[in-house]
Design a protein around this motif. Structure first.
Motif, PDB file in Angstrom:
ATOM      1  N   GLY A 190      84.660  56.997  35.348  1.00 47.86           N
ATOM      2  CA  GLY A 190      84.219  57.251  33.854  1.00 47.86           C
ATOM      3  C   GLY A 190      82.199  57.334  34.492  1.00 47.86           C
ATOM      4  O   GLY A 190      81.910  56.660  35.319  1.00 47.86           O
ATOM      5  N   PRO A 191      81.623  57.652  33.124  1.00 46.04           N
ATOM      6  CA  PRO A 191      80.176  57.913  33.595  1.00 46.04           C
ATOM      7  C   PRO A 191      79.626  56.174  33.615  1.00 46.04           C
ATOM      8  O   PRO A 191      80.278  55.398  32.722  1.00 46.04           O
ATOM      9  N   THR A 192      78.118  55.461  34.165  1.00 46.05           N
ATOM     10  CA  THR A 192      77.609  54.633  33.649  1.00 46.05           C
ATOM     11  C   THR A 192      76.764  54.554  32.917  1.00 46.05           C
ATOM     12  O   THR A 192      75.786  54.837  33.093  1.00 46.05           O
ATOM     13  N   ILE A 193      76.862  53.813  31.738  1.00 47.40           N
ATOM     14  CA  ILE A 193      76.034  53.607  31.499  1.00 47.40           C
ATOM     15  C   ILE A 193      74.533  52.447  30.820  1.00 47.40           C
ATOM     16  O   ILE A 193      75.271  51.594  31.311  1.00 47.40           O
ATOM     17  N   THR A 194      73.279  52.376  30.151  1.00 53.92           N
ATOM     18  CA  THR A 194      72.827  51.197  30.196  1.00 53.92           C
ATOM     19  C   THR A 194      72.220  51.077  28.630  1.00 53.92           C
ATOM     20  O   THR A 194      72.305  52.230  28.232  1.00 53.92           O
TER      21      THR A 194
ATOM     22  N   ASP B  32      63.035  44.119  33.204  1.00 53.09           N
ATOM     23  CA  ASP B  32      61.418  43.573  33.459  1.00 53.09           C
ATOM     24  C   ASP B  32      60.575  42.641  33.334  1.00 53.09           C
ATOM     25  O   ASP B  32      60.308  41.774  33.820  1.00 53.09           O
ATOM     26  N   GLY B  33      60.291  43.109  31.586  1.00 57.90           N
ATOM     27  CA  GLY B  33      59.271  42.187  30.829  1.00 57.90           C
ATOM     28  C   GLY B  33      60.016  40.907  30.572  1.00 57.90           C
ATOM     29  O   GLY B  33      59.470  40.457  29.728  1.00 57.90           O
ATOM     30  N   LEU B  34      60.756  40.367  30.677  1.00 54.59           N
ATOM     31  CA  LEU B  34      62.073  39.337  30.080  1.00 54.59           C
ATOM     32  C   LEU B  34      61.903  39.658  29.007  1.00 54.59           C
ATOM     33  O   LEU B  34      62.624  38.681  27.947  1.00 54.59           O
ATOM     34  N   SER B  35      62.066  41.255  27.766  1.00 50.73           N
ATOM     35  CA  SER B  35      61.846  41.317  26.305  1.00 50.73           C
ATOM     36  C   SER B  35      63.084  41.533  26.160  1.00 50.73           C
ATOM     37  O   SER B  35      62.930  41.052  24.870  1.00 50.73           O
ATOM     38  N   LYS B  36      63.951  42.426  26.960  1.00 54.82           N
ATOM     39  CA  LYS B  36      65.262  43.387  26.557  1.00 54.82           C
ATOM     40  C   LYS B  36      66.703  42.261  27.269  1.00 54.82           C
ATOM     41  O   LYS B  36      66.162  41.855  28.527  1.00 54.82           O
ATOM     42  N   ILE B  37      67.461  42.860  27.351  1.00 55.83           N
ATOM     43  CA  ILE B  37      68.361  42.241  28.055  1.00 55.83           C
ATOM     44  C   ILE B  37      69.284  44.026  28.525  1.00 55.83           C
ATOM     45  O   ILE B  37      70.115  44.457  27.254  1.00 55.83           O
ATOM     46  N   ASN B  38      69.574  44.534  29.442  1.00 57.05           N
ATOM     47  CA  ASN B  38      69.946  45.661  29.577  1.00 57.05           C
ATOM     48  C   ASN B  38      71.147  44.899  30.292  1.00 57.05           C
ATOM     49  O   ASN B  38      71.389  44.688  31.015  1.00 57.05           O
ATOM     50  N   VAL B  39      72.675  45.839  29.518  1.00 56.93           N
ATOM     51  CA  VAL B  39      73.974  45.823  30.440  1.00 56.93           C
ATOM     52  C   VAL B  39      74.016  47.526  30.721  1.00 56.93           C
ATOM     53  O   VAL B  39      74.320  47.602  30.201  1.00 56.93           O
ATOM     54  N   THR B  40      74.699  46.976  31.763  1.00 59.96           N
ATOM     55  CA  THR B  40      75.489  48.131  32.064  1.00 59.96           C
ATOM     56  C   THR B  40      76.695  47.923  31.250  1.00 59.96           C
ATOM     57  O   THR B  40      77.581  47.566  31.921  1.00 59.96           O
ATOM     58  N   ALA B  41      77.117  49.596  31.126  1.00 63.64           N
ATOM     59  CA  ALA B  41      78.614  49.406  31.194  1.00 63.64           C
ATOM     60  C   ALA B  41      79.630  50.581  32.008  1.00 63.64           C
ATOM     61  O   ALA B  41      79.514  52.242  31.572  1.00 63.64           O
ATOM     62  N   ALA B  42      80.662  50.556  32.225  1.00 58.05           N
ATOM     63  CA  ALA B  42      81.456  51.318  33.418  1.00 58.05           C
ATOM     64  C   ALA B  42      82.326  52.036  32.104  1.00 58.05           C
ATOM     65  O   ALA B  42      83.460  51.397  31.306  1.00 58.05           O
ATOM     66  N   MET B  43      81.966  53.603  31.527  1.00 53.54           N
ATOM     67  CA  MET B  43      82.946  53.836  30.486  1.00 53.54           C
ATOM     68  C   MET B  43      84.013  55.566  31.253  1.00 53.54           C
ATOM     69  O   MET B  43      83.822  55.651  32.343  1.00 53.54           O
ATOM     70  N   ARG B  44      84.722  55.061  30.545  1.00 54.23           N
ATOM     71  CA  ARG B  44      86.044  56.000  30.372  1.00 54.23           C
ATOM     72  C   ARG B  44      85.921  57.276  30.357  1.00 54.23           C
ATOM     73  O   ARG B  44      84.778  57.664  29.728  1.00 54.23           O
ATOM     74  N   PRO B  45      86.341  58.571  31.568  1.00 54.52           N
ATOM     75  CA  PRO B  45      86.303  59.380  31.954  1.00 54.52           C
ATOM     76  C   PRO B  45      85.775  60.994  30.425  1.00 54.52           C
ATOM     77  O   PRO B  45      85.214  61.747  30.407  1.00 54.52           O
TER      78      PRO B  45
END
Length: 550
Positions: A35-39, A72-85
């Motif tokens: 599936g697609p990968t989202i952030t 990059d600014g250390l203010s947020k948390i970026n989480v990548t998730a592999a989703m089902r198709p």
């Protein structure tokens, strides 16, 4: 000529070729089924673990967190998730993601299952016809209503927050009909705006004339009827609540329609009376206990409220007056002879006629407990003649003093009359009279007379006792003799009645009978004289008739 033979590749090469083909196939299968990968951007990564935290929709796994990294600014948390198709068509601009963990709030307890399984990322799909999107911002808290719940969202305006906030329950006749999705200040920063979601089928009951009011679980109302305590259900006590009605009916309100949020149900019901007429009543005495919002009544029924209470000083009279501005709602009563709506001029003419007939305003006590006052309209035929006034186009209704003020004035008049009497002379004369009476009572002659009267009373008491012992026998004998005499007279009367028709008036028998009757009358008189003598001298029964001594 020699023939050269070609050597064929060794069979050993077949193994890597097959392996390569299988690997390519597996890569293709993995690529085609991936599936697609989202952030997803979070403010906090509490509970998020790469390769372990899963993404759920309706408690079904639809993806897994791949990486967790700082922005990059250390203010947020970026989480990548592999989703089902199969979830790919729903990753549009309407999709929402949030972190689910155990939480206790005024609206309830949620996420208890994460105590054992750990936190997870909740998902709400977007519309399939939306714009494709692969980067999302996580919601700060879980949504109260999922996208697949049918209903309609409305906008409510209130003067203040009033204990209502995100998660507050919306009720219709006691049934839970929706939730408050959020609250924020209006653009002018003078009021509060609420986003209200009403679920189906209750959203069909919201019409353009519907009224919403603050139905928080606990409220205390001090009014003319006393102290009223309203306690609603436990959820509304904890998180607040809003109630609404269907109004006057009509078509269904559109999504996003705006309504006013009233502070309580009574205010919402009063809003049904849209016509209001301002009046002024000027009082000259104290209005302690009268406040804005107090009741205006007519014959005991509420017809309006007090809008404002003022204070005016008159330099010419050197006195204060209290003008009270009233707001009367004419829709609360009707005229029996009104076939059509009256114009304002006709209404003023009717009001002038009522004032001429004795209509006045008076302050009355609304509650003995709270001391609150109200303004009551009624007819006072004995009131002084007055006319309807005018102050800047607002009618001024004449007033009468309160019953307490009238009674106080009467008592004051009586006390003034008493104060005008010559009390000092009267008190002096009364004191002299008392002194004379006291001297007379203390004199020796009075004491001697009282002793003589006491002796006479004792002698009379002894004589009465003697008579009580001797009189019954004498009275019995006299009663017997009188009875016999009465019988004799009846017989004689009967004989005379018989002989009257046969004897002549001058006959000897009649003469003898007449003589006999006279003797009987003489005997009766003698007996009467004897009885009267005994009444005067009862001692004769014991001593006999005494001879007067010299």
């Amino acid at each position: 000529m020699a023939v050269r033979r070609r050597r064929l590749p060794s069979a050993i090469w077949a193994i890597p070729i097959v392996a390569a083909l299988i690997g390519a196939y597996l890569v293709w299968v993995d690529y085609s089924t991936r599936g697609p990968t989202i952030t997803i951007t979070f403010d906090d990564a509490t509970g998020l673990v790469a390769g372990k935290t899963i993404v759920k929709y309706k408690d079904v796994e639809i993806g897994k967190v791949a990486t967790v990294a700082l922005s990059d600014g250390l203010s947020k948390i970026n989480v990548t998730a592999a989703m089902r198709p199969e979830f790919a068509p729903f990753l549009t601009d309407g999709a929402r993601f949030w972190l689910v963990s155990a939480e206790v709030s005024a609206s309830g307890i949620s996420g208890l299952e994460t105590l054992l399984s750990g936190s997870y990322v909740g998902a709400d799909p977007g519309p399939t016809d939306g714009r494709r999107q692969r980067v999302f911002s996580a919601l700060p808290e879980p949504p109260l209503i999922r996208a697949d719940v049918p209903g309609t969202e409305f906008i409510l305006h209130a003067d203040q927050l009033g204990g209502i906030g995100r998660g507050s329950i919306i009720t219709f006749q006691g049934f839970t009909a929706g939730r408050i999705l959020g609250a924020e200040l209006s653009d002018d920063r003078r009021s509060t705006v609420f986003r209200a979601f009403v679920q189906s089928p209750y959203d069909e009951l919201v019409t353009p004339t519907s009224r919403f009011w603050n139905a928080s679980g606990f409220s205390v109302d001090v009014s003319a009827t006393g102290v009223t305590v309203n306690i609603d259900s436990l959820p509304t006590v904890l998180a607040g609540g809003i109630g609404f009605d269907a109004g006057a009916g009509g078509s269904r309100a559109e999504a996003g329609a705006r309504f006013r949020l009233f502070p309580n149900r009574q205010a919402a019901e009063d809003a049904a009376f849209t016509a209001r007429v301002e009046m002024i009543a000027v009082f000259a005495d104290s209005v302690r206990g009268l406040r804005p919002g107090a009741e205006v009544s007519l014959r005991g029924l509420r017809i309006g409220r007090v809008k404002d209470v003022g204070l005016v000083f008159d330099p010419a009279q050197r006195s204060f007056t209290v003008p009270v501005r009233l707001e009367v709602e004419p829709e609360r009563f009707r005229m029996a002879d009104d076939a059509a709506q009256r114009t304002p001029e006709q209404g003023m003419d009717r009001l002038r006629a009522l004032v001429a007939s004795g209509l006045r305003a008076q302050l009355q006590t609304a509650s003995l407990i709270t001391g609150e006052l109200l303004v009551a309209f009624d007819f006072f035929p004995d009131a002084p003649v007055a006319a309807l006034g005018d102050q800047d186009g607002v009618p001024v209704v004449p007033t009468v003093p309160t019953q307490l003020e009238t009674l106080s004035a009467s008592l004051t008049a009586i006390l003034n009359k008493v104060a005008g009497l010559p009390l000092e002379g009267l008190v002096s004369d009364l004191r002299t009279t008392v002194q004379h009476v006291d001297a007379l009572v203390a004199s020796p002659e009075i004491k001697t007379s009282l002793a003589a009267v006491e002796g006479s009373a004792q002698a009379i008491r002894r004589l009465s006792d003697d008579l009580a012992a001797a009189t019954p026998a004498v009275v019995a004998g006299l009663s017997q003799n009188l009875g016999q005499l009465e019988a004799t007279l009846r017989s004689a009367r009967a004989v005379l009645g018989t002989a009257d028709g046969t004897l002549a008036p001058d006959s000897p028998l009649r003469t003898d009978l007449t003589r006999l009757l006279r003797e009987l009358q003489s005997a009766a008189r003698s007996i009467r004289v004897f009885a009267e003598y005994l009444e005067r001298h009862p001692e004769a029964l014991l001593r006999g008739k005494g001879v007067p001594t010299r």
